[in-house]
Design an enzyme around this catalytic site. Structure first.
Site, PDB file in Angstrom:
ATOM      1  N   ASP A 204       0.745  -1.120   0.140  1.00 36.77           N
ATOM      2  CA  ASP A 204       0.011   0.065   0.123  1.00 36.77           C
ATOM      3  C   ASP A 204       1.041   1.235  -0.033  1.00 36.77           C
ATOM      4  OD1 ASP A 204       0.916   0.151   2.695  1.00 36.77           O
ATOM      5  OD2 ASP A 204      -0.671   0.270   3.685  1.00 36.77           O
ATOM      6  N   ASP A 206       1.345   4.784   2.404  1.00 34.24           N
ATOM      7  CA  ASP A 206       1.144   5.381   3.803  1.00 34.24           C
ATOM      8  C   ASP A 206       1.488   6.893   3.849  1.00 34.24           C
ATOM      9  OD1 ASP A 206       0.561   2.572   4.885  1.00 34.24           O
ATOM     10  OD2 ASP A 206       2.471   2.497   4.196  1.00 34.24           O
ATOM     11  N   ASP A 303      -3.029   4.113   3.043  1.00 41.44           N
ATOM     12  CA  ASP A 303      -3.540   4.453   4.277  1.00 41.44           C
ATOM     13  C   ASP A 303      -3.038   6.083   4.589  1.00 41.44           C
ATOM     14  OD1 ASP A 303      -4.136   2.015   4.916  1.00 41.44           O
ATOM     15  OD2 ASP A 303      -2.531   1.575   5.717  1.00 41.44           O
TER      16      ASP A 303
HETATM   17  P1  GTP Z   1       4.207  -2.418   3.002  1.00 45.33           P
HETATM   18  O1  GTP Z   1       3.057  -1.408   2.939  1.00 45.33           O
HETATM   19  O2  GTP Z   1       3.950  -3.471   2.713  1.00 45.33           O
HETATM   20  O3  GTP Z   1       5.366  -2.041   2.070  1.00 45.33           O
HETATM   21  O4  GTP Z   1       4.954  -2.254   4.394  1.00 45.33           O
HETATM   22  P2  GTP Z   1       4.914  -1.171   5.493  1.00 45.33           P
HETATM   23  O5  GTP Z   1       5.923  -1.197   6.207  1.00 45.33           O
HETATM   24  O6  GTP Z   1       4.749   0.151   4.923  1.00 45.33           O
HETATM   25  O7  GTP Z   1       3.833  -1.551   6.278  1.00 45.33           O
HETATM   26  P3  GTP Z   1       2.312  -0.902   6.634  1.00 45.33           P
HETATM   27  O8  GTP Z   1       1.641  -0.324   5.527  1.00 45.33           O
HETATM   28  O9  GTP Z   1       1.229  -2.201   7.217  1.00 45.33           O
HETATM   29  O10 GTP Z   1       2.484  -0.214   7.953  1.00 45.33           O
HETATM   30  C1  GTP Z   1       3.261   0.882   7.871  1.00 45.33           C
HETATM   31  C2  GTP Z   1       3.812   1.037   9.297  1.00 45.33           C
HETATM   32  O11 GTP Z   1       2.826   1.755  10.080  1.00 45.33           O
HETATM   33  C3  GTP Z   1       4.086  -0.157   9.907  1.00 45.33           C
HETATM   34  O12 GTP Z   1       5.179  -0.579   9.808  1.00 45.33           O
HETATM   35  C4  GTP Z   1       3.580  -0.245  11.382  1.00 45.33           C
HETATM   36  O13 GTP Z   1       4.733   0.305  12.345  1.00 45.33           O
HETATM   37  C5  GTP Z   1       2.718   1.010  11.390  1.00 45.33           C
HETATM   38  N1  GTP Z   1       1.171   0.605  11.347  1.00 45.33           N
HETATM   39  C6  GTP Z   1       0.448  -0.110  10.950  1.00 45.33           C
HETATM   40  N2  GTP Z   1      -0.896   0.037  11.078  1.00 45.33           N
HETATM   41  C7  GTP Z   1      -0.814   0.441  12.200  1.00 45.33           C
HETATM   42  C8  GTP Z   1      -1.638   0.611  13.252  1.00 45.33           C
HETATM   43  O14 GTP Z   1      -2.772   0.183  13.135  1.00 45.33           O
HETATM   44  N3  GTP Z   1      -1.221   1.366  14.459  1.00 45.33           N
HETATM   45  C9  GTP Z   1       0.001   1.847  14.540  1.00 45.33           C
HETATM   46  N4  GTP Z   1       0.290   2.700  15.545  1.00 45.33           N
HETATM   47  N5  GTP Z   1       0.926   1.919  13.626  1.00 45.33           N
HETATM   48  C10 GTP Z   1       0.478   0.768  12.338  1.00 45.33           C
HETATM   49 MN    MN Z   2       2.829   0.524   3.786  1.00 47.95          MN
HETATM   50 MN    MN Z   3      -0.150   0.797   5.497  1.00 47.64          MN
END
Ligand code: GTP
Ligand code: MN
Ligand code: MN
Length: 379
Positions: A204, A206, A303
């Site tokens: 995704d 973020d 996100d």
């Molecule tokens: P990819 O999206 O697969 O590239 O990996 P990513 O590391 O970006 O993972 P993700 O998008 O799921 O989440 C990004 C970061 O946000 C994560 O590494 C978490 O530390 C944080 N995160 C995700 N969901 C939550 C949540 O519900 N609460 C909090 N506090 N942090 C979150």
């Molecule tokens: Mn992500």
């Molecule tokens: Mn995410």
């Protein structure tokens, strides 16, 4: 002395957040094997086991060279018995029997395929698996009633499982920026998550949004979402409440401070699936088509997180990830520094205890200060 033995005498800190973990490292064969077992444990809702495998993999990522023999790992932290067994097997035989069995198991494949549907978690996937549903097509045929998220997830299954590339993330960033500035000029948008860590693809995209005038960010999420919706960018949107790390390991906040804090300080995670109805508009999103057919846009998971300016540093740190890094950072704060870290604040537990003052924790909330302090000195 045999070459490579020096690894054993390198002292490696035991918390992942104290180590340098490069994106590209020397032990991918081993970390790939451990990641599969971690994933399998997570799909089976065995969180502790998942974390143990992820910790072991993170340790291997931090090593300065390729591991060629198990003797090189002597004395290193984070390697549990099970992980060591898998590592030895891979080093000796090239593959691990357990990993092979896992990747070929119907259950693992089905759980991966079903949780790959946006809006489907491990519990639901497991229930369906037990009913004989193994694939998204099985699910479609089953006639199960699905919620809105799952319907969108099923409809755009292939696209949403196609990794998002960096150029796509940048293009989506421009849309988000347009949306945010349309409803709140002066707001600041930062790319977070995996892309901020330098990854070239993600599941995704973020973004963290804030405004230098504390309080201006109130109600922002709703306005941004309405704007995106009105422009035809939204396929599905959902605002989630409490976050996973906070709810499980989160700080015991001073009770007296609770109400005020809760009122507007939640960085609200917002999951958006961005697409558009107007081909012209959305071709601008991606620049080129990622899917077959006449459509010139694709569905992408996005996100959004909104944070008040005073908490920006913590939100930035907390949402950059990786998940294991965040977990380790919080564990380290608690056990080694007697502090509690969340995506909102850093609490000095000794002070909170001795002072009844409610604002104690804001001492640490000065803009990016904390973030840089942690990055430069503490890790
Ligand atoms: P990819 O999206 O697969 O590239 O990996 P990513 O590391 O970006 O993972 P993700 O998008 O799921 O989440 C990004 C970061 O946000 C994560 O590494 C978490 O530390 C944080 N995160 C995700 N969901 C939550 C949540 O519900 N609460 C909090 N506090 N942090 C979150
Ligand atoms: Mn992500
Ligand atoms: Mn995410």
């Amino acid at each position: 002395q045999k070459p490579g033995l020096e690894l054993a005498v390198v002292s490696v800190p035991s918390y992942a957040c104290q180590r340098h973990t490069p994106l590209l490292h020397h032990n991918t064969t081993l970390t790939d094997a451990l990641s599969i077992l971690a994933e399998n444990a997570e799909l089976g809702e065995n969180e502790g086991r998942g974390v143990a495998f992820r910790r072991a993999a993170a340790l291997l990522k931090s090593l300065p060279q390729e591991v060629r023999g198990a003797e090189q790992l002597r004395g290193l932290p984070c390697l549990g018995e099970h992980s060591l067994r898998v590592i030895k097997e891979v080093l000796e035989d090239g593959v691990s029997h357990e990993v092979e069995t896992t990747t070929h198991s119907e259950q693992f494949k089905a759980m991966k395929a079903l949780t790959g549907i946006f809006g489907v978690g491990a519990k639901t996937a497991d229930r369906w698996f037990r009913e004989g549903i193994h694939t998204p097509s099985d699910l479609q045929r089953s006639g199960h009633t699905l919620n809105r998220a799952q319907r969108a997830g099923l409809q755009y299954y292939d696209e949403l499982n196609l990794p998002v590339t960096k150029p796509e993330a940048v293009a989506i960033g421009q849309i988000v920026e347009r949306a945010v500035h349309a409803v709140l000029p002066g707001a600041e948008i930062t790319l977070i998550g995996g892309f901020r860590r330098g990854k070239q693809t993600g599941h995704d995209v973020d973004f963290l949004i804030t405004h230098p005038d504390e309080g201006r960010e109130e109600g922002l999420m709703r306005k941004v979402v309405s704007w995106l919706e009105a422009q035809g960018f939204l396929l599905y949107q959902k605002t989630t409440g409490n976050s996973y790390l906070e709810s499980k390991e989160g700080p015991a906040r001073p009770a007296s401070n609770m109400d005020r804090f809760e009122r507007y300080s939640h960085p609200l995670p917002q999951t958006l699936v961005v697409v558009g109805d107007h081909a012209q508009k959305v071709s601008w999103v991606l620049g080129h088509s990622q899917c077959s057919g006449p459509r010139s846009w694709r569905a992408v998971r996005v996100d959004l997180v909104v944070s008040p300016y005073s908490q920006f540093a913590f939100a930035l740190l907390g949402w950059t990830g990786s998940k294991l890094f965040e977990r380790e950072l919080r564990r380290w704060a608690v056990h080694e520094k007697a502090m509690t870290l969340s995506s909102h604040a850093l609490y000095d537990r000794k002070r909170v205890r001795t002072l009844s003052q409610t604002h104690t924790h804001f001492k640490y909330c000065s803009g990016s200060f904390l973030y840089y302090q942690i990055r430069d000195k503490l890790i």
